[in-house]
Design a protein around this motif. Structure first.
Motif: not given
Length: 91
Positions: A62-66
């Motif tokens: 989720d952090v990487a996608a954000g």
């Protein structure tokens, strides 16, 4: 898991709670831009069901996608002129 992948996951586990680490740390640690790092991290996670099925793996993804979305958004805002020169426009 390769040494590089192990290092990436260790970095991601250490920094995901804080938004994934800053671009300077990523450049120093891995020699790549944050866009490259987060794209590789997502590929690593996608190729590892045991990581993606773990809550921390999902949170890291989720952090990487954000971060990738934020990078894409900043790039879509338009590039700034180099050295303050206005961009030439065709008449």
């Amino acid at each position: 898991m390769s040494d590089e992948r192990t290092r990436m996951m260790a970095f991601a586990e250490r920094w995901y709670r804080f938004g994934g680490g800053n671009h300077e740390d990523i450049m120093v640690e891995f020699g790549v831009t944050d866009a490259v790092f987060f794209a590789r991290l997502r590929q690593l996670l996608a190729g590892s069901p045991e990581l993606m099925n773990h809550p921390m793996g999902q949170a890291i993804d989720d952090v990487a996608a954000g971060r990738l979305a934020a990078i894409d958004s900043s790039h879509s805002q338009g590039a700034q002129p180099i050295h303050g020169r206005p961009e030439s426009k065709s008449a």
